[in-house]
Scaffold this active site. Structure first.
Site, mmCIF file in Angstrom:
data_model
loop_
_atom_site.group_PDB
_atom_site.id
_atom_site.type_symbol
_atom_site.label_atom_id
_atom_site.label_comp_id
_atom_site.label_asym_id
_atom_site.label_seq_id
_atom_site.Cartn_x
_atom_site.Cartn_y
_atom_site.Cartn_z
ATOM 1 N N ASP A 179 0.837 -1.197 0.000
ATOM 2 C CA ASP A 179 0.000 0.000 0.000
ATOM 3 C C ASP A 179 0.874 1.250 0.000
ATOM 4 O O ASP A 179 1.956 1.247 -0.609
ATOM 5 C CB ASP A 179 -0.929 -0.039 1.220
ATOM 6 C CG ASP A 179 -2.269 0.621 0.956
ATOM 7 O OD1 ASP A 179 -2.298 1.856 0.856
ATOM 8 O OD2 ASP A 179 -3.283 -0.098 0.848
ATOM 9 N N HIS B 178 -3.584 6.140 3.728
ATOM 10 C CA HIS B 178 -4.391 4.999 3.283
ATOM 11 C C HIS B 178 -3.868 3.682 3.841
ATOM 12 O O HIS B 178 -4.624 2.872 4.395
ATOM 13 C CB HIS B 178 -4.408 4.970 1.760
ATOM 14 C CG HIS B 178 -5.305 3.937 1.162
ATOM 15 N ND1 HIS B 178 -4.873 2.668 0.838
ATOM 16 C CD2 HIS B 178 -6.610 3.982 0.816
ATOM 17 C CE1 HIS B 178 -5.878 1.981 0.316
ATOM 18 N NE2 HIS B 178 -6.947 2.754 0.292
ATOM 19 N N ASN C 172 -13.663 0.334 -7.277
ATOM 20 C CA ASN C 172 -14.760 1.227 -6.891
ATOM 21 C C ASN C 172 -15.437 1.911 -8.063
ATOM 22 O O ASN C 172 -15.942 3.019 -7.926
ATOM 23 C CB ASN C 172 -14.219 2.316 -5.946
ATOM 24 C CG ASN C 172 -13.697 1.744 -4.650
ATOM 25 O OD1 ASN C 172 -13.980 0.608 -4.301
ATOM 26 N ND2 ASN C 172 -12.923 2.533 -3.944
ATOM 27 N N SER D 278 -11.169 -0.798 -0.805
ATOM 28 C CA SER D 278 -9.895 -0.758 -0.085
ATOM 29 C C SER D 278 -10.092 -1.112 1.378
ATOM 30 O O SER D 278 -9.209 -1.693 2.021
ATOM 31 C CB SER D 278 -9.279 0.648 -0.156
ATOM 32 O OG SER D 278 -8.678 0.875 -1.394
#
Length: 625
Positions: free
Chosen positions: A179, A212, A304, A376
């Protein structure tokens, strides 16, 4: 006439197939890239490799570089370029010295996963205990969890995490988080970490400059029962931070592929990738297969875009793709679905987001509790539960994934594959993993919660979902038998086909799902004629044009002059009559008419018209078949 109808059906089917194929192929080449991957063969001499690199540099005015310090053993080099340069390189003399030449696609944080503070996040920050508060002052809940904000984590309650904690908390398992990196905020201080790497800046310190990755890591293994903040799923597991995404949230497949191999070589048990995009990469596929061969479970976010396909890397074989649920237990409005989706898990929605600790980049990296939403956020729920299953002693990744899928809460009538195998159930998954089979006690618990002891099984779904379809088929045959008493005719395969097509279709095919294949052919074959107007969209209300006498009239006009096919038209008319009559009682929803008395009246009226149309056609037959 028969040949004309068959030809039309063939053209329609071929058109759908071509559109679906074009969509799948489009996703594989739709990605963005600024650089090109040159994967040179490992068996070519070093001198030849250097000669090729030097010639490429001179010919194309570029500077070939290793992607990172780990790329040398695989001879993976990066140069700047576009599609035209790729074409030229693939036709050049250097191509024979490479395994492949491909775009270095850029994968990103899915858009809705970007940090977004909302009301519940501000409340969480406000409710956070101060540094000097004593642990005994924090009142634990009934299960002994004393994290002050645990009550706001609806997502953990949704997956029944406390039942899983009764068996394991993930000790001895390592989860690699590929990530934006991980920063050890206050609520991750007690969490175990192992050595990671920053592939963006080529250094060991893989701290988070976006927020994130820290949020994702918190869902997996946030410190729990530490009288601070929130809880995590496998909070006794270890985290391996692997930074492949920059501060803006993007990274290349070359870095991601190298991170996957790093995780596999450094004894990671589970990999979580809450990132994605378009563009199929052989380099990425090879890395995934390498990690899977070394026993690593690979989890990825489905994406998404609310499109009928998981994005890459979730779409690759040997990757477990996760779609997102909102706080209402339904598919989140942004979540991808369909081809490639394996399971669903809480990802949040505007009504309730996923609350975890992360870094606030606007306040010099201080800890903040944020509610985020996206696939996520859904993927790390599955990664955390996979770590719990691994901790029970299940070794092989396929066995871990089997426990996840077989224990998931199955959603009935999921024709568009919103949920994959179903909705994540941590308690059932860990139980299945720990014992290899559901115990007698667990079986009765399942009967109570989901099975025959639960009235909802009989009222809302399960077996009762079959009853209307069975009534439709039986009803159509009863109508045909009734007509046969007064107007004798011989049963035929065309009549039987029409009865089935008009009443229920091959309804059992609606639940079929095969990885990476479109679901519309199964939905089409599994629908009755009356349902064809809404089956491709996956909606429940009838299209009034199809759920009426209009379709039988058209079929009669086309087929009544044919000796055999006229009986298909008659059977279809009787089948549609039965379908509409049963639906007027069980599910009377019609576009534009609602689902009350107006819709019921419409369905009953058209059911009667279909029956009398079939009666008129049979009555005017001079000879039986």
């Amino acid at each position: 006439m028969k040949k004309l109808i068959l030809f039309c059906l063939f053209v329609i089917g071929l058109s759908f197939a071509l559109l679906t194929f074009m969509n799948v192929k489009g996703l594989a080449t739709r990605g963005e890239f600024e650089t090109i991957v040159l994967d040179f063969r490992e068996d070519i001499p070093f001198e030849k490799l250097q000669q090729d690199l030097q010639t490429i540099a001179q010919k194309y005015d570029v500077n070939p570089q290793l992607d990172n310090i780990f790329s040398q053993k695989d001879n993976v080099y990066i140069i700047k370029g576009d599609k035209q340069r790729i074409k030229e390189l693939r036709k050049s003399e250097f191509a024979r010295d490479t395994e492949f030449i491909e775009p270095n696609y850029i994968y990103k944080i899915p858009e809705r996963g970007n940090p977004e503070e909302d009301k519940i996040a501000r409340e969480a920050e406000y409710l956070l205990p101060s540094d000097n508060i004593l642990e005994e002052e924090v009142k634990p809940n009934l299960k002994g969890v004393n994290d002050p904000l645990y009550s706001k984590q609806w997502n953990l309650h949704n997956i029944h995490i406390e039942g899983a904690w009764d068996k394991t908390k993930g000790k001895g398992v390592t989860v690699a988080v590929i990530d934006t990196g991980i920063t050890k905020v206050r609520d991750l201080v007690e969490t175990k970490f192992v050595k990671g790497y920053d592939f963006v800046n080529d250094r060991e310190n893989a701290s988070d400059d976006n927020g994130h990755g820290t949020h994702v890591a918190g869902t997996i293994a946030q410190a729990t029962n530490n009288s601070w903040g929130v809880a995590g799923i496998a909070y006794e597991a270890s985290l391996m931070p692997l930074k492949v995404l920059s501060s803006y949230g993007g990274g290349t497949v070359a870095d991601i592929a190298e991170a996957i191999k790093f995780a596999a070589d450094n004894k990671a048990d589970v990999i979580n990738m809450s990132l994605g995009g378009g563009g199929e990469s052989q380099l990425m596929k090879d890395a995934i297969n390498y990690a899977h061969s070394k026993g690593v479970v690979i989890i990825a976010a489905a994406g998404n875009e609310n499109q009928n396909s998981a994005s890459y890397p979730a779409r690759y074989p040997n990757v477990f793709a996760v779609s997102a649920l909102g706080s209402d237990g339904e598919k989140a409005p942004y979540s991808n679905y369909g081809a490639g989706v394996d399971i669903s898990a809480p990802g949040g929605s505007d009504a309730g987001k996923i609350l975890q600790a992360t870094v606030d980049m606007d306040s010099k990296g201080e800890e903040v509790f944020l509610g985020l939403q996206g696939t996520s956020m859904a993927a790390p729920h599955v990664a955390g539960v996979a770590a719990l299953i691994k901790a029970t002693g299940v070794e092989q990744p396929d066995e871990i994934l089997k426990a996840l899928t077989e224990s998931a809460r199955v959603i009935q009538d999921d024709g568009l594959n919103y949920y994959g195998a179903g909705q994540l159930n941590a308690q059932a998954a860990v139980t299945l993993g720990a014992q290899g089979r559901i115990s007698f006690q667990d079986f009765f618990r399942w009967l109570r919660d989901s099975g025959y002891f639960n009235p909802g099984f009989w009222i809302d779904g399960g077996v009762v979902a079959l009853l209307p379809k069975i009534l439709m088929v039986v009803g159509s045959y009863l109508l045909a038998w009734f007509l046969r008493v007064y107007f004798p005719f011989t049963w035929s395969w065309s009549l039987a086909s029409g009865l089935v097509a008009g009443s229920s279709g091959l309804f059992f095919l609606k639940g079929f799902y095969i990885f990476d294949l479109p679901q519309w052919p199964f939905r089409l074959l599994g629908s009755s004629i009356s349902e064809l107007g809404n089956t491709l969209q996956g909606t429940n209300p009838f299209n009034p044009l199809f759920a009426s006498v209009l379709v039988p009239i058209v079929l009669m006009a086309l087929l009544l002059g044919h000796k055999q096919w006229k009986w298909f038209a008659i059977g279809s008319s009787l089948g549609i009559a039965a379908c509409l009559a049963v639906s007027s009682v069980t599910d009377p929803a019609v576009w534009g008419l609602g689902n009350d008395i107006l819709a019921r009246g419409f369905l009953v009226t058209n059911a009667l018209l279909c029956f009398f149309l079939a009666r008129f056609a049979v009555k005017n037959e001079e000879q039986p078949v």
